[in-house]
Design an enzyme around this catalytic site. Structure first.
Site, PDB file in Angstrom:
ATOM      1  N   ARG A 119       0.847  -1.189   0.000  1.00 19.95           N
ATOM      2  CA  ARG A 119       0.000   0.000   0.000  1.00 19.95           C
ATOM      3  C   ARG A 119       0.885   1.242   0.000  1.00 19.95           C
ATOM      4  O   ARG A 119       1.404   1.678   1.033  1.00 19.95           O
ATOM      5  CB  ARG A 119      -0.941  -0.042   1.205  1.00 19.95           C
ATOM      6  N   LYS A 142     -13.923 -16.053   2.962  1.00 16.17           N
ATOM      7  CA  LYS A 142     -13.908 -14.700   2.402  1.00 16.17           C
ATOM      8  C   LYS A 142     -12.677 -14.490   1.535  1.00 16.17           C
ATOM      9  O   LYS A 142     -11.559 -14.827   1.926  1.00 16.17           O
ATOM     10  CB  LYS A 142     -13.919 -13.669   3.531  1.00 16.17           C
ATOM     11  N   HIS A 173     -10.828  -7.623  -0.701  1.00 18.91           N
ATOM     12  CA  HIS A 173     -10.297  -6.937   0.473  1.00 18.91           C
ATOM     13  C   HIS A 173     -10.202  -5.434   0.212  1.00 18.91           C
ATOM     14  O   HIS A 173      -9.187  -4.789   0.508  1.00 18.91           O
ATOM     15  CB  HIS A 173      -8.938  -7.506   0.877  1.00 18.91           C
ATOM     16  N   ARG A 216     -15.587   0.540   4.356  1.00 16.23           N
ATOM     17  CA  ARG A 216     -15.138   1.921   4.530  1.00 16.23           C
ATOM     18  C   ARG A 216     -16.254   2.900   4.896  1.00 16.23           C
ATOM     19  O   ARG A 216     -16.044   3.755   5.762  1.00 16.23           O
ATOM     20  CB  ARG A 216     -14.404   2.378   3.261  1.00 16.23           C
ATOM     21  N   ARG A 240     -21.239   1.761  -2.130  1.00 16.61           N
ATOM     22  CA  ARG A 240     -21.354   3.105  -1.570  1.00 16.61           C
ATOM     23  C   ARG A 240     -22.785   3.620  -1.565  1.00 16.61           C
ATOM     24  O   ARG A 240     -23.081   4.590  -0.872  1.00 16.61           O
ATOM     25  CB  ARG A 240     -20.467   4.086  -2.357  1.00 16.61           C
ATOM     26  N   ASP A 272     -18.697  -7.964  -1.322  1.00 21.76           N
ATOM     27  CA  ASP A 272     -18.383  -6.604  -0.914  1.00 21.76           C
ATOM     28  C   ASP A 272     -17.530  -5.984  -2.011  1.00 21.76           C
ATOM     29  O   ASP A 272     -17.267  -6.600  -3.036  1.00 21.76           O
ATOM     30  CB  ASP A 272     -17.676  -6.569   0.450  1.00 21.76           C
ATOM     31  N   GLY A 273     -17.096  -4.754  -1.788  1.00 22.92           N
ATOM     32  CA  GLY A 273     -16.213  -4.100  -2.748  1.00 22.92           C
ATOM     33  C   GLY A 273     -16.869  -2.926  -3.447  1.00 22.92           C
ATOM     34  O   GLY A 273     -17.678  -3.113  -4.350  1.00 22.92           O
ATOM     35  N   GLY A 274     -16.552  -1.718  -3.027  1.00 26.74           N
ATOM     36  CA  GLY A 274     -17.050  -0.521  -3.698  1.00 26.74           C
ATOM     37  C   GLY A 274     -18.517  -0.234  -3.478  1.00 26.74           C
ATOM     38  O   GLY A 274     -19.113   0.521  -4.255  1.00 26.74           O
TER      39      GLY A 274
END
Length: 217
Positions: A34, A89, A113, A168, A148, A144-146
């Site tokens: 990262r 997962k 992730h 997030r 919003r 999951d993932g993005g």
């Protein structure tokens, strides 16, 4: 590095504590590279330890953290240790999903992730239909993932997910408003989902037609 013995103990504790399922994350043997964290030399503040990390007196860099590498055989083993159904997962392929189910998984969770492990990883929305086609009649499939907005939730349901997870947005809610902030984020997502469903003529989250969404051309 987390030892397998430490993780085995966590599984036993989860069962004893009354949890109803155990999630085995398989896409995080070590943290991805990262760059933002590396550039800013991100580290936990002094005095703040990672929950459930062995307290051996050291404060390892987050980039140095690693776990044991799990195999398909560990799925049933963790189920036996905890006495709980195991959700795997980090599944992004249909054949891997089939092997997870054959090994004893009660559900599979399509996840990258948060897109933070490997930059060119396939998007969850692209992997989800293949996984659902492979095992969706046998076990529940989550994603999951993005996610919003409520329309993002509806898209995942239309692609075959039984449930959607958000990370997030809830963390942002927690940071800005505590428990009420988290509740506000989840309430807003639910309201947006209901609104979008009404506009699409869908009245049941358990049977969202696949043709509610179409692949971009």
């Amino acid at each position: 590095m987390h030892s397998s013995a430490h993780t085995d103990d966590l599984a036993r504790r989860a069962g004893a504590a009354g949890y109803t399922a155990l999630v085995l994350t398989v896409d995080l043997p070590l943290l991805g590279r990262r760059r933002r964290d590396l550039v800013h030399r991100f580290a936990l503040p002094a005095g703040l330890r990672m929950a459930n990390h062995p307290d051996d007196g050291d404060r390892p860099s987050l980039q140095d953290l690693a776990t044991a590498t799990w195999t398909f055989d560990d799925i049933a083993r963790f189920g036996d240790l905890s006495g709980l159904p195991v959700v795997v997962k980090g599944v992004l392929r249909g054949d891997d999903a089939v092997r997870c189910v054959q090994a004893g998984a009660s559900a599979v969770w399509v996840s990258t992730h948060g897109g933070r492990q490997v930059d060119p990883a396939v998007a969850s929305a692209h992997a989800l239909p293949e996984v659902v086609e492979a095992v969706g009649e046998e076990v529940e499939v989550y994603a999951d993932g993005g996610v919003r907005t409520g329309s993002d939730v509806l898209t995942a349901l239309a692609l075959g997910a039984r449930a959607v997870f958000v990370g997030r947005p809830t963390i942002w809610g927690l940071a800005t408003g505590g428990a009420d902030g988290v509740a506000g984020v989840l309430t807003a997502l639910g309201e947006e989902l209901a609104h979008t469903m009404a506009l699409c003529g869908v009245d049941d989250v358990r049977s969202v037609p696949r043709d509610t969404v179409v692949r971009a051309r």
